[in-house]
Design an enzyme around this catalytic site. Structure first.
Site, mmCIF file in Angstrom:
data_model
loop_
_atom_site.group_PDB
_atom_site.id
_atom_site.type_symbol
_atom_site.label_atom_id
_atom_site.label_comp_id
_atom_site.label_asym_id
_atom_site.label_seq_id
_atom_site.Cartn_x
_atom_site.Cartn_y
_atom_site.Cartn_z
ATOM 1 N N ASP A 37 -107.495 -11.561 -8.008
ATOM 2 C CA ASP A 37 -107.022 -10.432 -7.203
ATOM 3 C C ASP A 37 -106.588 -10.994 -5.852
ATOM 4 O O ASP A 37 -106.953 -12.119 -5.480
ATOM 5 C CB ASP A 37 -108.177 -9.419 -7.012
ATOM 6 C CG ASP A 37 -107.692 -8.021 -6.677
ATOM 7 O OD1 ASP A 37 -107.876 -7.104 -7.506
ATOM 8 O OD2 ASP A 37 -107.114 -7.833 -5.578
ATOM 9 N N TYR B 133 -93.089 4.663 -7.768
ATOM 10 C CA TYR B 133 -94.072 4.156 -8.735
ATOM 11 C C TYR B 133 -93.578 4.403 -10.168
ATOM 12 O O TYR B 133 -93.542 3.494 -10.995
ATOM 13 C CB TYR B 133 -95.399 4.884 -8.486
ATOM 14 C CG TYR B 133 -96.507 4.579 -9.464
ATOM 15 C CD1 TYR B 133 -97.147 3.345 -9.460
ATOM 16 C CD2 TYR B 133 -96.945 5.556 -10.370
ATOM 17 C CE1 TYR B 133 -98.188 3.087 -10.348
ATOM 18 C CE2 TYR B 133 -97.981 5.303 -11.246
ATOM 19 C CZ TYR B 133 -98.600 4.068 -11.235
ATOM 20 O OH TYR B 133 -99.629 3.824 -12.105
HETATM 21 P P1 NAD Z 1 -106.184 -0.274 -8.148
HETATM 22 O O1 NAD Z 1 -105.290 -0.013 -6.994
HETATM 23 O O2 NAD Z 1 -107.560 0.269 -8.138
HETATM 24 O O3 NAD Z 1 -106.273 -1.849 -8.402
HETATM 25 C C1 NAD Z 1 -105.180 -2.718 -8.310
HETATM 26 C C2 NAD Z 1 -105.698 -4.075 -7.881
HETATM 27 O O4 NAD Z 1 -104.575 -4.955 -7.762
HETATM 28 C C3 NAD Z 1 -106.385 -4.059 -6.502
HETATM 29 O O5 NAD Z 1 -107.686 -4.638 -6.584
HETATM 30 C C4 NAD Z 1 -105.463 -4.865 -5.601
HETATM 31 O O6 NAD Z 1 -106.151 -5.623 -4.614
HETATM 32 C C5 NAD Z 1 -104.782 -5.772 -6.613
HETATM 33 N N1 NAD Z 1 -103.476 -6.254 -6.129
HETATM 34 C C6 NAD Z 1 -102.537 -5.548 -5.456
HETATM 35 N N2 NAD Z 1 -101.495 -6.352 -5.163
HETATM 36 C C7 NAD Z 1 -101.795 -7.583 -5.660
HETATM 37 C C8 NAD Z 1 -101.116 -8.823 -5.668
HETATM 38 N N3 NAD Z 1 -99.924 -8.968 -5.087
HETATM 39 N N4 NAD Z 1 -101.705 -9.874 -6.293
HETATM 40 C C9 NAD Z 1 -102.933 -9.761 -6.874
HETATM 41 N N5 NAD Z 1 -103.629 -8.587 -6.879
HETATM 42 C C10 NAD Z 1 -103.064 -7.521 -6.280
HETATM 43 O O7 NAD Z 1 -105.389 0.200 -9.472
HETATM 44 P P2 NAD Z 1 -106.011 0.610 -10.876
HETATM 45 O O8 NAD Z 1 -106.261 2.059 -10.849
HETATM 46 O O9 NAD Z 1 -107.083 -0.310 -11.275
HETATM 47 O O10 NAD Z 1 -104.701 0.413 -11.788
HETATM 48 C C11 NAD Z 1 -104.459 -0.764 -12.520
HETATM 49 C C12 NAD Z 1 -103.153 -0.593 -13.282
HETATM 50 O O11 NAD Z 1 -103.199 0.580 -14.117
HETATM 51 C C13 NAD Z 1 -101.912 -0.422 -12.414
HETATM 52 O O12 NAD Z 1 -100.804 -1.046 -13.022
HETATM 53 C C14 NAD Z 1 -101.706 1.064 -12.404
HETATM 54 O O13 NAD Z 1 -100.359 1.388 -12.169
HETATM 55 C C15 NAD Z 1 -102.111 1.440 -13.815
HETATM 56 N N6 NAD Z 1 -102.518 2.838 -13.927
HETATM 57 C C16 NAD Z 1 -103.663 3.294 -13.365
HETATM 58 C C17 NAD Z 1 -104.013 4.641 -13.494
HETATM 59 C C18 NAD Z 1 -105.298 5.190 -12.901
HETATM 60 O O14 NAD Z 1 -105.566 6.383 -13.028
HETATM 61 N N7 NAD Z 1 -106.128 4.386 -12.268
HETATM 62 C C19 NAD Z 1 -103.170 5.515 -14.201
HETATM 63 C C20 NAD Z 1 -101.986 5.028 -14.742
HETATM 64 C C21 NAD Z 1 -101.682 3.671 -14.623
#
Ligand code: NAD
Length: 320
Positions: free
Chosen positions: A37, A142
């Protein structure tokens, strides 16, 4: 004897990443799963590297050094945060995915998971039981990045044979890890508020129904699609996936059955417009047919589980 995959989870500190790493370790072994991360963990979390997904060379080095065979790419800027900084959302969401797909094309990794979202749908998509193949006209940066990402995944599969698999997650709800700036975040926060006895301020209107899913179901779907035989994965953009659908009022009422004095106030903000552009429910028949998907949690079961898990968490906090 089947050899366990060596797995890298990018975005392992996020809401989904924390849960996914834990489940993958239970299934494939503690040291078989490495987290990475942009943010360092606050405490010891097992094998972890601080890497920016935008730095392809660093990512490639890590993958080669660790002998990674499977990659789960979760790093992204989510819907509500993306609207605050559209350029950054496009850069992280697109370039991050392209870096990972290129590593697949170069043969550095064998299999890739990348999540899309119900945000690929828009105001002209059918709202109820939204089909797999339909109008997709997202209004958020997004959603635009997720839709473009889906097309890139199909392109890399068809053109280069990159084994990339994807799910359109609905809003995800679980007791562990706080959400990272999405439009469905309220559905996690409301359970925390129910246990701290504070009234809940909801940023959506009471009757805005959205597709949602309990985290355990989402993690199971993620691991199942990655373990399914390659020939079963017939959709290489991203699969629709359904769990349950509810409005703020409905989740509030389900919590009130356990906490009758719980209060809610509605003050919708800019996220209301995003929510209104998304479906209310999803048709996931292809996921069911191709790799046997079936959700296990409905709203009453999720509410009971969330309140039980979180009350344990808060009682530990209070007694410590
Ligand atoms: P989140 O924001 O909780 O976690 C994302 C993580 O990515 C964070 O820990 C952040 O520090 C890390 N990150 C951001 N930029 C980065 C970079 N440049 N390099 C390395 N790490 C980086 O998101 P989440 O809810 O865990 O979602 C994960 C995935 O699932 C995403 O692709 C999101 O679009 C997708 N998603 C999530 C949901 C939901 O309800 N949580 C719904 C639909 C899709």
């Amino acid at each position: 004897m089947q050899v366990s995959p060596k797995i890298l989870v990018i975005g392992s500190r996020g809401q989904i990443g924390q849960n996914l790493v834990e489940s993958l370790r239970e299934r494939f072994g503690y040291d078989q799963v490495i987290g990475c991360d942009l943010r360092k963990p606050a405490a010891e979390v097992g094998p972890f590297y601080q890497v920016d997904v935008l730095d392809k060379d660093a990512l490639k080095r890590l993958i080669e050094e660790q002998g990674i065979t499977e990659l789960y790419h979760l790093a992204a800027i989510l819907s509500a945060k993306g609207e605050e900084n559209p350029q950054l959302a496009w850069e992280v969401n697109m370039k991050g995915l392209l870096n990972v797909l290129e590593l697949g094309r170069e043969g550095v990794v064998e299999k890739i998971f990348w999540p899309s979202s119900i945000a690929v749908f828009g105001p002209n998509s059918p709202q109820e039981m939204t089909p797999q193949h339909t109008i997709t006209d997202p209004t958020t940066i997004y959603g635009i990045s997720k839709l473009a990402g889906e097309r890139w995944c199909t392109y890399y599969w068809e053109k280069y044979g990159v084994d990339v698999r994807s799910i359109r997650y609905p809003g995800l709800i679980g007791p562990k890890g706080l959400p990272g700036g999405g439009t469905t975040d309220y559905a996690v926060d409301i359970y925390h508020k129910a246990l701290t006895s504070a009234p809940f301020e909801c940023f959506l209107e009471k009757d805005t129904r959205l597709p949602m899913m309990y985290m355990d179901d989402a993690i199971r779907a993620t691991i199942d699609i990655m373990q399914a035989p390659k020939e079963n994965i017939r959709i290489r953009s991203s699969y629709n996936l359904a769990g349950m659908s509810f409005s703020p009022e409905e989740v509030f009422e389900s919590i009130r059955k356990h906490h009758p004095s719980f209060q809610i106030n509605y003050s919708p903000d800019y996220r209301q417009a995003i929510a209104e552009s998304w479906p209310a429910s999803i048709d996931d028949k292809y996921a069911n047919k191709d790799w046997g998907w079936k959700a296990a949690y409905d709203l009453p079961k999720m509410t009971e589980t969330m309140l039980r898990e979180l009350s344990h968490h808060y009682s530990i906090k209070i007694t410590n």
